[in-house]
Design an enzyme around this catalytic site. Structure first.
Site, PDB file in Angstrom:
ATOM      1  N   CYS A  80      -5.455  -2.393   2.636  1.00 23.91           N
ATOM      2  CA  CYS A  80      -5.567  -2.345   4.048  1.00 23.91           C
ATOM      3  C   CYS A  80      -6.653  -2.948   4.883  1.00 23.91           C
ATOM      4  O   CYS A  80      -6.994  -4.006   4.609  1.00 23.91           O
ATOM      5  CB  CYS A  80      -5.262  -0.676   4.576  1.00 23.91           C
ATOM      6  SG  CYS A  80      -5.016  -0.700   6.391  1.00 23.91           S
ATOM      7  N   LYS A 132      -9.682   3.212  -3.196  1.00 24.98           N
ATOM      8  CA  LYS A 132     -10.121   2.558  -1.512  1.00 24.98           C
ATOM      9  C   LYS A 132     -11.397   3.081  -1.208  1.00 24.98           C
ATOM     10  O   LYS A 132     -11.604   4.216  -1.266  1.00 24.98           O
ATOM     11  CB  LYS A 132      -9.149   2.966  -0.535  1.00 24.98           C
ATOM     12  CG  LYS A 132      -9.514   1.921   0.685  1.00 24.98           C
ATOM     13  CD  LYS A 132      -8.440   2.334   1.664  1.00 24.98           C
ATOM     14  CE  LYS A 132      -8.785   1.562   2.982  1.00 24.98           C
ATOM     15  NZ  LYS A 132      -7.881   1.786   4.167  1.00 24.98           N
ATOM     16  N   GLU A 166       0.999  -1.407  -0.311  1.00 21.38           N
ATOM     17  CA  GLU A 166      -0.222   0.196   0.010  1.00 21.38           C
ATOM     18  C   GLU A 166       0.749   1.376   0.030  1.00 21.38           C
ATOM     19  O   GLU A 166       1.850   1.257   0.638  1.00 21.38           O
ATOM     20  CB  GLU A 166      -0.769   0.144   1.162  1.00 21.38           C
ATOM     21  CG  GLU A 166      -1.784   1.136   1.454  1.00 21.38           C
ATOM     22  CD  GLU A 166      -2.328   1.199   2.838  1.00 21.38           C
ATOM     23  OE1 GLU A 166      -3.429   2.091   2.938  1.00 21.38           O
ATOM     24  OE2 GLU A 166      -2.017   0.480   3.684  1.00 21.38           O
TER      25      GLU A 166
END
Length: 416
Positions: A284, A231, A169
């Site tokens: 995540c 995201k 990430e």
């Protein structure tokens, strides 16, 4: 006790959904303490395991119930629950004893784990050595260690034979699309047949109206960005600041250093990086949400990719818990999970939650591994939380039926 199990299961479900949800360390995660016991998640999901955990492990309390009852009544329910527990363990054993998943033909992954400390990650002076660390690690330079389960170790010829290079990430301490030299270096690194999948920051707009996204890029061997995912599920206080104006006036800022925080993506959708099957991108803690890791409005992907930082956790239990979430999602969906983490724990997990290979927490290294094939869709993948609802309704019926029977029995006793 049945009422307690129903109530706590509902509370866990609400905790995972209300106000964007935070389903970390549900009771069901504790039930799924090992590979065997996590297999029933393929039927009922982690919230269903939360219900079963309370029902099973609180059941011995019935034996000490001070209310008058026959010995048969005192032990009948615990015996029934013990049989249920044995059945769940048997299901897990049968599922794990079945034929193991094969590997996807023609796909070879390389996961890069640079182990860059959070305090170093966003220092402007570090941007060049951070980027160069990724480039050198990717070809097995700098004495990069290989992960557990990596039969052949890093390829002696750099990226030869690697179809997919995966970085974690928010790799770059800059906007990749505004750094042509970086894209050129990536193009020079990648063989024509190798695709880079990496976390990165992305921006839209200009000036003060700019929106920033926590994203995943798919970059072809010629250095062109072929696809991007933003995201969807942002971390409160980490990636965006709720009630920003009020809280900033009190001196609270995002843990990220991005002005204004991140903007959420529109929706989760599969990404393609041939010759591998389409994958579901998860950044995540998006991997932590049961039933919300695969888009339901299109074709089923062949695997899930979880890129994460995890340097936030330091050398704590957090990365191990995060890995456990990823294993449970694999079992629930019947899909393998590939996990690339900055500081660890990077891993390749098959569709039944078994770790095929991993890199230890805090280690700098690379992991070469094949991509496991997907299992057929599980019950949970097809029905979501419907089995949980059915269990709760059945338990509620048993609870109400028991209360009615007890009331009638007491009434008959008084009449006699």
């Amino acid at each position: 006790m049945v009422a307690l199990a129903i109530g706590l299961a509902l509370v866990e479900w609400l905790r995972g959904h209300v106000l964007t949800g935070f389903p970390w360390n549900a009771l069901g995660d504790g039930f799924a303490a090992n590979t065997l016991m996590m297999q029933p998640a393929a039927l009922v999901g982690v919230y269903g395991l939360s219900f079963l955990a309370v029902l099973i492990f609180a059941c011995p309390a019935v034996i000490t119930d001070p209310l008058p009852q026959s010995d048969r009544g005192r032990f009948a329910f615990p015996v029934a629950v013990a049989l249920l527990f044995a059945g769940l363990l048997g299901y897990g054993a049968v599922r794990l004893a079945g034929p193991g998943s094969e590997d996807v033909a023609g796909v070879r992954l390389r996961l890069v784990q640079p182990a860059i400390a959070q305090g170093d990650k966003w220092v402007p002076e570090n941007r060049q050595w951070i980027f160069e660390s990724y480039l050198s690690l990717s070809v097995g330079a700098d004495g990069a260690a290989s992960g557990d389960g990596n039969e052949s170790g890093p390829d002696a010829n750099g990226l030869d034979g690697i179809t997919h290079l995966i970085w974690p990430e928010s790799v770059f301490p800059f906007l990749l699309t505004e750094e042509p030299e970086a894209l050129a270096a990536i193009a020079a690194l990648l063989p024509e047949e190798t695709t880079l999948i990496t976390g990165a920051l992305r921006a839209e707009g200009a000036g003060g109206a700019r929106a920033f996204f926590n994203s995943i890029y798919v970059i072809a061997g010629d250095g062109t960005i072929r696809d991007a995912y933003d995201k969807v599920h942002l971390v409160p206080f980490g990636e965006y600041l709720p009630l920003r104006g009020l809280l900033e006036s009190l001196g609270l800022e995002n843990l990220t250093k991005t002005p204004g925080g991140f903007s959420p993506g529109y929706r989760r959708r599969p990404m393609t990086a041939s010759p591998a099957p389409a994958f579901s991108p998860l950044i995540c803690y998006e991997i932590a949400f049961p039933g919300n890791v695969v888009g339901r409005d299109g074709a089923r992907p062949g695997w899930m990719l979880n890129v994460t930082n995890d340097a936030w956790f330091g050398e704590s239990i957090g990365p191990y818990q995060h890995l456990h979430r990823a294993r449970l999602r694999a079992v629930e969906e019947g899909l393998p999970v590939v996990r690339a983490a900055n500081t660890g724990i990077s891993a390749v997990i098959d569709a039944r939650g078994r770790i095929r290979g991993s890199l230890a927490l805090g280690n700098t290294g690379i992991l070469d591994a094949p991509l496991p094939e997907a299992d057929p869709p599980t019950v949970y993948a097809r029905l979501g939380d419907m089995p949980l609802g059915a269990m709760l309704l059945l338990a509620l019926g048993v609870l109400l039926g028991g209360r009615i029977f007890t009331a009638r029995h007491d009434s008959a006793g008084r009449m006699e």
